[in-house]
Design an enzyme around this catalytic site. Structure first.
Site, PDB file in Angstrom:
ATOM      1  CB  CYS A   1       3.727  32.946  18.852  1.00  0.00           C
ATOM      2  SG  CYS A   1       2.787  34.232  19.718  1.00  0.00           S
TER       3      CYS A   1
ATOM      4  CB  CYS B   1       5.199  34.999  21.708  1.00  0.00           C
ATOM      5  SG  CYS B   1       3.469  34.582  21.748  1.00  0.00           S
ATOM      6  CG  ASP B   2       8.490  33.210  20.605  1.00  0.00           C
ATOM      7  OD1 ASP B   2       8.255  33.397  21.805  1.00  0.00           O
ATOM      8  OD2 ASP B   2       8.133  32.192  19.991  1.00  0.00           O
TER       9      ASP B   2
END
Lengths: 304, 77
Positions: free
Chosen positions: A131, A134-135
């Site tokens: 992701c 996200c990260d």
């Protein structure tokens, strides 16, 4: 015995649930989570009725619409198999529960494809991410590799070149993403594109320290020192529960007719798990509606 | 009242989901943006032993990702 079991809590499954509930058929919705892939989309600008909506918000609204009906929901359960017994179905979950119904709608969507190389599972979350939105910021100032050459790999790279010290794109094929996305990244000074390279293994100590790659033409091997590896090599359908009874295409998608029938009487499928062209929220929702209406017709024709 | 810290990034949908869950259940928390706050980022990696967001620290219990059953258990909801 339920009339209908809907497996999957994404746009297809939740829409099917609303349609089934309005037909007053006894329905159970089993899903691993609510929203599926929509949870990994922050900007949605092509779902009608919203000029802009974030994935988790859209799912919250879908679920509110579902829960206003008296319908049983089992969230957090993963279905392992669907089998056909005489003229009904048995649905088994990984935790060992079984449920029976007259009809089933499979709406389990897709998940990220894994590399299947040594070190990938071990370092999941410890440098290996699926992701990027996200990260990515967690890897600010570090060296990272993005695996893949399609749009999601290029979009991940676009985010990462703004924060990471260096970004390597490792792709088995030439870049297949949209030219507009390729143009946005190709001149970045901190980007190296390695085409026709295959990932062989991921190594590290507590966290990822390097990825080993091989040129598939020359056989030459390289070790890239990276702290982060973003795997963006596409999606695989979650069709495993029906693989023994339904026909799948070469990508593992469940083959369906225009009315969401699988060829197994009483088993319907909808959304990204099927071979329906175009994977979009609005299409999955529409297919979910169609599957539920068709399932309702099937159940009524059974009588009793 | 539990002492709760959420480590998140602004672009992460699962972080959004965690915060929506806490807001819906009227649970107060401290939100640290690890995209801009380097100290928070290091603290998160040290506490959780991994590099993915979201991470929650609920009175010292570390929860990685959006784990609704675990949150319900820890927050007694």
């Amino acid at each position: 015995m339920y009339d209908l079991i809907i497996i999957g809590g994404g746009p297809a499954g939740l829409t099917a649930a609303v349609y089934a509930a309005r037909k007053l058929i006894k329905t159970l919705l089993i899903s691993q989570d609510l929203g599926g892939q929509v949870n990994e989309t922050l900007r949605i600008e092509n779902y009608m009725g919203y000029q802009f909506v974030e994935g988790p918000e859209l799912i919250e609204k879908f679920n509110k619409q579902v829960t206003q009906y008296p319908l049983e929901q089992k969230v957090g359960s993963k279905v392992s198999s669907v089998s056909r017994l005489d003229c009904h179905f048995e649905v088994k979950t990984e935790s060992g529960e079984t449920f029976q119904s007259k009809a089933v709608i499979l709406a389990t969507g897709k998940r990220s494809r894994s590399l299947n190389v040594p070190g990938e599972a071990e370092y999941r979350g410890k440098g290996v991410s699926y992701c990027a939105i996200c990260d990515a910021p967690v890897f600010t100032g570090m060296k990272v590799a993005v695996i893949g050459g399609g749009n999601s790999a290029l979009e991940a790279s676009y985010d990462l070149i703004k924060m990471a010290e260096h970004v390597y794109i490792v792709s088995l094929t030439p870049l297949t993403g949209d030219p507009i996305t390729i143009n946005r990244i190709k001149d970045a000074r901190n980007l190296t594109i390695l085409l026709e390279h295959q990932v062989e293994k991921i190594e590290g100590d507590k966290f990822v320290e390097a990825v080993h790659i091989k040129n598939i033409k020359t056989g030459e091997r390289k070790r890239l020192e990276v702290a982060g590896i973003f795997v963006e090599i596409g999606l695989v359908p979650n069709s495993e529960p029906v693989k023994e009874i339904a026909a799948l295409n070469q990508w593992g998608e469940v083959k369906v007719s225009t009315t969401c029938e699988t060829g197994v009487p009483g088993l319907f499928a909808a959304g990204d798990v099927t071979d329906t062209p175009e994977k979009q929220i609005v299409i999955a929702a529409g297919e979910g509606a169609k599957a539920a209406l068709q399932a309702d017709r099937y159940i009524r024709n059974l009588g009793g | 009242m539990a002492n709760i810290t959420v480590y998140s990034t602004p672009t992460c949908p699962w972080c959004k989901k965690v915060k929506m869950f806490l807001d819906t259940n009227k649970v107060a928390y401290k939100d640290l943006n690890v995209a801009s706050d380097v100290a928070a980022r290091k603290e998160m990696v040290k506490k959780s032993g991994q590099m993915g967001v979201p991470v929650l620290d609920i009175d010292g219990h570390i929860v990685i990702g959006y784990d609704e059953p675990k949150l319900k258990e820890l927050l007694k909801i």
